[in-house]
Design a protein around this motif. Structure first.
Motif, PDB file in Angstrom:
ATOM      1  N   THR A 190       4.202  15.839   5.871  1.00 42.94           N
ATOM      2  CA  THR A 190       3.062  15.508   5.003  1.00 42.94           C
ATOM      3  C   THR A 190       3.558  14.661   3.835  1.00 42.94           C
ATOM      4  OG1 THR A 190       2.135  17.660   5.554  1.00 42.94           O
ATOM      5  CG2 THR A 190       1.128  16.507   3.712  1.00 42.94           C
ATOM      6  N   ARG A 191       4.676  15.102   3.279  1.00 44.62           N
ATOM      7  CA  ARG A 191       5.280  14.379   2.149  1.00 44.62           C
ATOM      8  C   ARG A 191       5.626  12.945   2.574  1.00 44.62           C
ATOM      9  NH1 ARG A 191       7.910  17.651  -1.428  1.00 44.62           N
ATOM     10  NH2 ARG A 191       8.242  19.189   0.176  1.00 44.62           N
ATOM     11  N   VAL A 192       6.230  12.824   3.731  1.00 47.15           N
ATOM     12  CA  VAL A 192       6.681  11.508   4.212  1.00 47.15           C
ATOM     13  C   VAL A 192       5.481  10.601   4.510  1.00 47.15           C
ATOM     14  CG1 VAL A 192       7.939  10.349   6.073  1.00 47.15           C
ATOM     15  CG2 VAL A 192       8.773  12.537   5.184  1.00 47.15           C
ATOM     16  N   TYR A 193       4.463  11.173   5.176  1.00 39.34           N
ATOM     17  CA  TYR A 193       3.328  10.336   5.575  1.00 39.34           C
ATOM     18  C   TYR A 193       2.466   9.928   4.379  1.00 39.34           C
ATOM     19  CZ  TYR A 193       4.081  10.186  10.560  1.00 39.34           C
ATOM     20  OH  TYR A 193       4.592   9.884  11.798  1.00 39.34           O
ATOM     21  N   VAL A 194       2.325  10.818   3.399  1.00 37.58           N
ATOM     22  CA  VAL A 194       1.556  10.430   2.202  1.00 37.58           C
ATOM     23  C   VAL A 194       2.308   9.302   1.483  1.00 37.58           C
ATOM     24  CG1 VAL A 194       0.784  11.193  -0.085  1.00 37.58           C
ATOM     25  CG2 VAL A 194       0.380  12.644   1.910  1.00 37.58           C
ATOM     26  N   ARG A 195       3.620   9.453   1.398  1.00 35.78           N
ATOM     27  CA  ARG A 195       4.407   8.400   0.721  1.00 35.78           C
ATOM     28  C   ARG A 195       4.241   7.066   1.451  1.00 35.78           C
ATOM     29  NH1 ARG A 195       9.328   7.191   1.836  1.00 35.78           N
ATOM     30  NH2 ARG A 195      10.027   9.224   2.556  1.00 35.78           N
ATOM     31  N   ARG A 196       4.369   7.099   2.762  1.00 32.24           N
ATOM     32  CA  ARG A 196       4.252   5.852   3.532  1.00 32.24           C
ATOM     33  C   ARG A 196       2.861   5.219   3.366  1.00 32.24           C
ATOM     34  NH1 ARG A 196       6.858   7.642   9.291  1.00 32.24           N
ATOM     35  NH2 ARG A 196       8.989   7.907   8.555  1.00 32.24           N
ATOM     36  N   ALA A 197       1.838   6.059   3.359  1.00 34.40           N
ATOM     37  CA  ALA A 197       0.473   5.535   3.231  1.00 34.40           C
ATOM     38  C   ALA A 197       0.290   4.849   1.879  1.00 34.40           C
ATOM     39  CB  ALA A 197      -0.540   6.665   3.399  1.00 34.40           C
ATOM     40  N   LEU A 198       0.773   5.491   0.821  1.00 36.39           N
ATOM     41  CA  LEU A 198       0.598   4.914  -0.522  1.00 36.39           C
ATOM     42  C   LEU A 198       1.453   3.660  -0.685  1.00 36.39           C
ATOM     43  CD1 LEU A 198       0.429   8.174  -2.666  1.00 36.39           C
ATOM     44  CD2 LEU A 198      -1.463   6.739  -1.858  1.00 36.39           C
ATOM     45  N   GLU A 199       2.638   3.667  -0.111  1.00 34.35           N
ATOM     46  CA  GLU A 199       3.484   2.459  -0.184  1.00 34.35           C
ATOM     47  C   GLU A 199       2.813   1.286   0.528  1.00 34.35           C
ATOM     48  OE1 GLU A 199       7.889   4.605  -0.478  1.00 34.35           O
ATOM     49  OE2 GLU A 199       7.156   3.878   1.452  1.00 34.35           O
ATOM     50  N   GLU A 200       2.144   1.590   1.628  1.00 39.51           N
ATOM     51  CA  GLU A 200       1.447   0.507   2.345  1.00 39.51           C
ATOM     52  C   GLU A 200       0.354  -0.092   1.455  1.00 39.51           C
ATOM     53  OE1 GLU A 200      -0.422   1.556   6.136  1.00 39.51           O
ATOM     54  OE2 GLU A 200      -1.800  -0.116   5.821  1.00 39.51           O
ATOM     55  N   LEU A 201      -0.407   0.784   0.783  1.00 37.39           N
ATOM     56  CA  LEU A 201      -1.483   0.285  -0.085  1.00 37.39           C
ATOM     57  C   LEU A 201      -0.910  -0.546  -1.231  1.00 37.39           C
ATOM     58  CD1 LEU A 201      -3.764   3.459  -0.216  1.00 37.39           C
ATOM     59  CD2 LEU A 201      -4.101   1.377   1.129  1.00 37.39           C
ATOM     60  N   ARG A 202       0.190  -0.073  -1.803  1.00 39.80           N
ATOM     61  CA  ARG A 202       0.826  -0.809  -2.906  1.00 39.80           C
ATOM     62  C   ARG A 202       1.336  -2.168  -2.419  1.00 39.80           C
ATOM     63  NH1 ARG A 202       5.993   1.956  -4.390  1.00 39.80           N
ATOM     64  NH2 ARG A 202       6.631   0.873  -2.509  1.00 39.80           N
ATOM     65  N   ASP A 203       2.007  -2.181  -1.293  1.00 40.01           N
ATOM     66  CA  ASP A 203       2.606  -3.431  -0.815  1.00 40.01           C
ATOM     67  C   ASP A 203       1.538  -4.453  -0.458  1.00 40.01           C
ATOM     68  OD1 ASP A 203       4.954  -2.174  -1.249  1.00 40.01           O
ATOM     69  OD2 ASP A 203       5.411  -1.779   0.862  1.00 40.01           O
ATOM     70  N   ARG A 204       0.387  -3.948   0.017  1.00 40.87           N
ATOM     71  CA  ARG A 204      -0.692  -4.886   0.349  1.00 40.87           C
ATOM     72  C   ARG A 204      -1.297  -5.496  -0.901  1.00 40.87           C
ATOM     73  NH1 ARG A 204      -3.082  -2.182   4.968  1.00 40.87           N
ATOM     74  NH2 ARG A 204      -4.536  -1.029   3.694  1.00 40.87           N
TER      75      ARG A 204
END
Ligand SMILES: Cc1cc2nc3c(=O)[nH]c(=O)nc-3n(C[C@H](O)[C@H](O)[C@H](O)COP(=O)(O)OP(=O)(O)OC[C@H]3O[C@@H](n4cnc5c(N)ncnc54)[C@H](O)[C@@H]3O)c2cc1C
Ligand code: SF4
Length: 335
Positions: free
Chosen positions: A319-333
């Protein structure tokens, strides 16, 4: 081979006819759309309707994705007929453009064949799942069944008074994160409910919808000023159900996050909103440390039970890993 039980089948042409058939059938009647969840469940005797009422021939449920109001743009939101197939959602050009998160989540559901049959409405009403429940009748009988169907005890948490079967729809957490609205049509009229209020944290009574109500339409909010994504964990990418789904939504104010919602699927009996995690990124630019705090905060209330694939402590960690990845994707976009 698992066989379907005997049942009477009706294919009404209108919502009114469908509601009348359901009223006649009472608790013995159930609606079916694509049948990709209900029919396998009937084969395992999870649901045993003697009357099956198909929604597939009702034109009112087949409303193509269309912008509301400000014709031609998505400024007024989009309305989608609940009878649209998942393939139609995946392939709809304007939906992909304005709501890529919806098309993406739909594309991650099961297989192409099942997406050709499975519908949006059926996906949002998907039965909850559990290793002790999604088994044949004989398998379940051998363990004396369980509380969700035919039995008295929960094998996952034997002292628990409730069922912990897991919400396993990919579109449900996305609709909650987007704050979509569901239009329900029932015998006493229509009502509109926010997606978050459509679900209940109960493996048996997992919807607030009455059995005779039909999901007619889903309205997505205007597609401006926000971004969202969906990340799914499963064993086989080809067709497995989610054992974790993370839907993340942020409203931007320039480079800052003005508002956010983070919703976990495949973890509880309902799409679980984690407000504290969203709070951790409000007012930030999704810098590394803010993202990490949100990811850690989201993992706290995620309490997977030992009733789906993978070990529960690993799923919690993911959960920790997937939330981080999701937010990083939004930031990078955004950059
Ligand atoms: C092998 C396999 C893999 C799968 N993988 C996934 C996956 O990865 N992710 C996922 O989310 N799902 C998955 N599914 C489940 C299913 O295919 C989809 O969720 C599909 O969208 C269900 O839609 P349907 O129209 O076929 O539902 P149905 O089976 O027709 O109906 C499901 C339930 O919803 C009710 N219902 C349907 N439409 C309405 C409506 N408009 N109003 C009120 N009630 C309604 C029915 O009464 C029934 O209780 C999988 C299924 C299989 C067999
Ligand atoms: S969580 Fe418990 S009651 Fe619910 S389906 Fe699983 S074993 Fe049955």
């Amino acid at each position: 081979m698992l066989r379907l039980p005997e049942f009477r089948f009706f294919q009404p042409a209108t919502l009114k006819q469908a509601l009348a058939l359901k009223a006649d059938a009472g608790p013995d009647g159930m609606y079916v759309a694509g049948g990709t969840d209900l029919y396998p469940n009937m084969k395992r005797r999870h649901q045993e309707p003697r009357v099956v009422i198909s929604l597939a021939g009702i034109r009112a449920l087949r409303k193509q994705p269309a912008a509301r109001r400000n014709g031609g743009t998505a400024d007024g939101g989009y309305a989608l007929g609940a009878g649209l197939t998942l393939t139609e959602i995946v392939e709809h050009r304007r939906l992909r453009k304005h709501y890529p998160v919806v098309a993406r989540a739909a594309e991650l559901i099961s297989t192409p064949l099942l997406r050709n049959m499975g519908t949006l409405g059926g996906n949002l009403c998907l039965d909850t799942r559990c290793n002790y429940y999604n088994q044949s009748y004989e398998w379940r009988k051998a363990i004396d069944f369980c509380m969700k169907k035919d039995g008295a005890i929960c094998w996952v948490a034997p002292s628990s008074p409730r069922c912990w079967a897991v919400q396993s729809s990919d579109l449900a957490p996305v609709m909650v994160a987007l704050d979509a609205r569901l239009r329900l049509v029932g015998p006493s009229g229509e009502r509109v409910v926010p997606a978050a209020e459509f679900y209940r944290n109960d493996g048996i009574a997992y919807l607030t919808k009455q059995p005779d109500e039909i999901v007619a339409e889903v309205t997505l909010p205007a597609a401006s000023g926000w971004d969202a994504t969906y990340h799914k964990l499963r064993r086989r990418g080809a067709f497995d159900f989610p054992v974790l789904g993370v839907a993340a939504w942020v409203r931007w104010d320039g480079a800052d996050v003005a508002d956010a919602r983070i919703v976990l699927g495949g973890i509880a009996s309902y799409p679980q909103v984690v407000p504290d995690a969203a709070r951790a990124i409000r007012g930030t630019r999704l810098e590394e440390d803010a993202v990490q705090v949100a990811a850690d905060t989201a993992a706290g209330p995620a309490k997977p039970m030992d009733n789906t694939d993978f070990g529960l402590s690993w799923r919690k960690e993911m959960t920790r890993v997937y939330v981080r990845r999701a937010l990083e994707e939004l930031r990078d976009r955004r950059r």
